[in-house]
Scaffold this active site. Structure first.
Site, short mmCIF file in Angstrom:
data_model
loop_
_atom_site.label_atom_id
_atom_site.label_comp_id
_atom_site.label_asym_id
_atom_site.label_seq_id
_atom_site.Cartn_x
_atom_site.Cartn_y
_atom_site.Cartn_z
N TYR B 430 0.82 -1.22 0.00
CA TYR B 430 0.00 0.00 0.00
C TYR B 430 0.85 1.27 0.00
O TYR B 430 2.05 1.22 0.13
CB TYR B 430 -1.08 0.00 1.07
CG TYR B 430 -0.77 -0.13 2.54
CD1 TYR B 430 0.48 0.08 3.07
CD2 TYR B 430 -1.81 -0.46 3.43
CE1 TYR B 430 0.68 -0.01 4.44
CE2 TYR B 430 -1.61 -0.56 4.79
CZ TYR B 430 -0.36 -0.33 5.29
OH TYR B 430 -0.15 -0.42 6.64
N GLU B 431 0.18 2.39 -0.25
CA GLU B 431 0.87 3.67 -0.49
C GLU B 431 1.88 3.54 -1.64
O GLU B 431 2.93 4.18 -1.63
CB GLU B 431 1.57 4.19 0.79
CG GLU B 431 0.64 4.45 1.96
CD GLU B 431 -0.40 5.54 1.66
OE1 GLU B 431 -0.20 6.31 0.71
OE2 GLU B 431 -1.42 5.56 2.38
N GLY B 432 1.52 2.74 -2.62
CA GLY B 432 2.41 2.53 -3.78
C GLY B 432 3.28 1.31 -3.57
O GLY B 432 4.10 1.27 -2.65
N GLN B 437 7.35 2.68 -6.18
CA GLN B 437 8.44 3.44 -5.55
C GLN B 437 9.67 3.44 -6.45
O GLN B 437 10.34 4.46 -6.63
CB GLN B 437 8.82 2.84 -4.19
CG GLN B 437 7.68 2.64 -3.21
CD GLN B 437 6.93 3.91 -2.89
OE1 GLN B 437 7.53 4.98 -2.79
NE2 GLN B 437 5.62 3.81 -2.77
#
Lengths: 574, 574
Positions: B430-432, B437
């Site tokens: 999550y969050e990429g 990244q």
């Protein structure tokens, strides 16, 4: 999605392995021509079909429902008992049991394929008869004719299942601490009392009886592991005529709430004046364990391969079907399998799975040839901790990669990716942790003969490097270069280990050394595959993928050998 | 054992980091002397005490019971609502909120410590206010005065919690595919309709209102990500006088059955003509997301550090208390913590945890200094994907190691080791995802400026190598040697990447490149620690452990840079 993901048995890979990778028909060589690779492939295909139809659909419900303990009895999820009976009736349990015990005695290389398939289709369920195989080996090696007739025949047919009762609350890795007692009775049987934990398939309702092999200590026995004896203690006592009698005094006190393999009942068994029968010599229990240990540890290599392939199959299918938006200039609507990093992960997984699968077949082949050749036996035994330790640790990486391919959906239980990740986590722990494998490797297999056996292995890998260079082709040249340099690093690391001397504790870097040899062996397997592909006069459809797998493995996995070699040479840091 | 394992906040490490590792009092430097490292350590100690007493005991029951959806409402396990209220009353939510938004505006380096502590004590619970922090940043950057007054003040105090509503069934990584609509009404509000999935803490009963930040598409908006706008849509509508009115038309359709973070309700939210308020410019929604993205991704670094340290603490305590038999000539009855391989694993874990913790503090410090220095801002932004991607992947390794220390007990849920392994698995997603990244890293942070920013970082690491060599001492010499060689490899890999040109797809090796920079940065952090220890006139108790951690990290983790550099240079293999 809540049903199990389908399972496709890797028949083509086994055909390639049995016929080509090792330069000959290894099945025919092992069986003296009694069966050939063609026969073995038919067996693999048949087992694969059975596994896909019968076991794979039970994998997900097995995880969700799990085994339950109710009123002292363990109940499996619906369908498990019927599936087990179908396995027995189809003759699969006896297929790999030794001929001396009444089994079909299929070569170990074929057993590797079967082992992978059972575990891939349903890892938790497979443990049921994998454990039985260990019991078969132990009884076949040491049991009296009476015990053979009463118990071994039933285990070989699969009508009864078997367990290994070793661990106790204060005796895990250290079997010498076992406290369960076995007191001789006047009738020649023994009274067994004590508590055993972590008993895989210690109780269940899929067979009418369970044959427990129990390590226990007789009165006055020597302290430690030397004082242990091995006993048979059936769940249900057997009358003189072979019929089932009263329940033995063995109670299932609890089953564990585990991270994975929920359908495999992990039992706490309490023995209170239970009836047991001595197997083999008094105080010879540990020798009995060693008989089954190789088989069980090699089986963990099959298990690691199986769960890894299942994770790969699920991830590949998801990536092929899941469409996503434009990334890196590619048009929207393409499956995520085409995204560069998803391709990288899937290739990483497939290259690892092939390495594991090929090494498992090679180890099987070595054991098939070991009876007549002590050098081969030594190499086979060198490989046991490597296969078990390396493949089980890599299975963690592969099943984790499997989740990553699914993205956020991988963290949701219904896709099944998380189950493989949870299931796989036990493999580096049971049948001896990776540290135990690594100590066996360096202590008994490398330092004891001053590196002679491992040097022979290195010489064989050297020959493959030479063969690769001779074969030509871009991939062959790259793999030969990387394998050659990895081999150099492995030799340096081994030399460093051998030179440690008494002042430096080799066991502080034994796990990195094991990882190094496993990673190297995986690269070697790919090298053999590249050589085999080069021999094809007209390339087959699968050839391109095999070459890419080899190329990828060399550039992404084999290179780790250099880091591991430096770690090993550094020795203990404390 | 069914209660949560205790949690010991790492106050001494933060003292070392705030005062010494970076060569000055970074807290005083960041705050212009308003607060000093001494104050920060007091804050960390206070938060640690609160987390250990209030959150840690809820970690295990939160996993076992989990959040439940009943009649359309999400219920948390007992004690969660009270614990959240205690957090708010103690002022911890507003502690790290920016002063511009009415928060205390503690430096980011102190926020790193707080973030680690909340996540270590209870990762699932911490997500509740971590998400709120993202919403605070987005509103602080773009919201009208009216929205600020109504919503931002409540988020900063923590009286209400916040969420980010981005993902939809067909729009995960690709936000351009978002289909939720926002239709303007005559009164200036918007009617929002659509389905959002994976909404962390999307509904719960710990606060009286929840402020959803929603990405949606207005009629006639451009296609793709450029056409998205950002809206506030509260769970409960707010009257003109600020009091709570009717429920908004947002329904919790389902919560996900996940591998881990069971106490964190991951919701499917259905918007049907729900009322929303535009935040910032029309079609400026994605810019609003970027504002919160750095903060959320850095927060994942804190989370990775926290769950890793908790896994380490549990494993270390178990290993210290668990006695086992004689191994490798050591007497029976010694704790397993003394066995060479258990020592290796624990040291591997502790050296990783320090590397993550120090890098998280360094990144916080960079952001603290970034307002007045564009070079520092570029370096800080270079580090965001590295910290998020690398620390989250390494957290999988550390939490897996944690299980291995427990042996068979690690696979049993009651010890809690398995929970950390399950919880941690979401962080690289999550969050990429790590791939996201890595693409951000190579695309926006390395290739765009032709490697200028990363070259500056390499020059700084070079200075540390020089300082280490000057300092002397066996460990310093070894770490300097390994860090220097790793830096050379990193430079070669970067040069290779920059030279790829249009024909080769750098994103096929972007994840290995990210791992390489993260692993290198971790080694650099240890190098700074060794230099700081060398400056001590009289060694402290912790100094020996810090040196051993650095030595170990260099020999076991930093060496992986060489393998990764070869992988990166090999480029795509397909």
């Amino acid at each position: 999605m809540s049903a199990a993901n389908p399972y496709i048995p890797p028949v083509a890979d086994y055909a390639f392995l049995y016929r080509e990778v090792f330069g000959r028909d290894i099945v025919a060589a092992a069986s003296g021509g009694a069966i050939t690779a063609d026969d073995a492939i038919e067996i693999i295909a048949g087992a694969g079909e059975f596994a896909a139809e019968v076991f794979a659909p039970l994998d997900r419900p097995g995880d969700q429902i799990g085994a339950r303990l109710e009123n002292g009895e363990v109940h499996l999820p619906d369908g498990f008992a019927e599936a087990y009976q179908a396995l027995v009736e189809a003759g699969w349990v006896s297929a790999t049991a030794p001929e001396s015990a009444g089994g079909d005695g299929l070569p170990e290389s074929v057993g590797a394929g079967l082992g992978e398939i059972w575990n891939a289709s349903n890892m938790a369920f497979s443990l049921c008869w994998m454990l039985g195989a260990g019991a078969i080996h132990a009884l076949d090696a040491a049991a009296s004719d009476e015990l053979r007739e009463t118990y071994l025949t039933k285990l070989v047919s699969g009508v009864w299942t078997g367990t290994m009762n070793l661990t106790e609350p204060e005796a895990g890795t250290d079997l010498g601490a076992i406290r369960t007692t076995a007191t001789p009775r006047e009738d020649g049987t023994y009274s067994i009392s004590g508590q055993k934990i972590f008993i895989t398939w210690g109780d269940h309702d899929a067979a009418e009886n369970i044959v427990h092999l129990v390590l226990a200590r007789t009165p006055g026995a020597p302290e430690g592991a030397k004082g242990l004896s091995l006993f048979v203690a059936p769940r249900v006592l057997v009358e003189a005529d072979g019929s089932l009698g009263a329940r033995n005094r063995i109670e299932t006190v609890a089953i564990e709430d585990k991270l994975g393999i929920h359908a495999s009942p992990t039992c706490v068994l309490s023995y209170e004046d239970a009836t047991g029968y001595l197997v083999g010599e008094l105080h010879g229990g540990l020798a009995g364990m060693f008989v089954m240990m190789n088989s069980a540890r090699v089986g963990m290599g099959h298990q690691a391969t199986g769960v890894s392939d299942r994770a790969l199959q699920g991830a590949a299918a998801y990536a092929a079907g899941r469409l996503q938006g434009p990334v890196q200039g590619r048009p929207a609507g393409a499956p995520i399998a085409e995204h560069p990093d998803v391709r990288r992960i899937l290739r990483s997984m497939s290259s690892q799975v092939f390495a594991m699968r090929a090494l498992a077949v090679h180890v099987g082949d070595l054991f098939d040839r070991a009876e007549s050749d002590e050098d081969v036996l030594r190499t086979a035994e060198l490989f046991v901790p490597i296969l078990k330790g390396w493949a089980s640790e890599e299975a963690l990486r592969v099943t984790s990669d499997g989740i990553q391919v699914y993205g956020g959906m991988g963290f949701i239980e219904e896709t099944g990716a998380a189950q493989h990740y949870r299931d796989a986590r036990i493999i580096p722990i049971y049948e001896g942790t990776t540290a135990i494998q690594a100590n066996d490797l360096i202590g008994r297999k490398v330092l004891r003969d001053q590196g002679a056996t491992v040097a022979e292995l290195f010489a064989q890998i050297d020959s493959s490097v030479v063969a690769l260079r001779a074969g030509g082709g871009d991939v062959a040249v790259r793999v030969a270069d990387r394998l050659g340099r990895a081999l150099d690093a492995a030799r340096r690391a081994t030399d460093a280990l051998l030179a440690f001397g008494p002042g430096r504790d080799a066991s502080a870097v034994s796990v990195p050394f094991l990882s190094l040899l496993g990673t190297l062996a995986g690269g070697w397997m790919h090298a053999l595959a590249v050589v085999a592909v080069a021999a094809h006069s007209s390339p087959e459809g699968a050839d391109a993928a095999r070459l890419t797998d080899a190329d990828f493995y060399a550039a992404h996995h084999l290179v780790r050998v250099h880091a591991l070699a430096e770690t090993v040479a550094a020795g203990e840091i404390a």
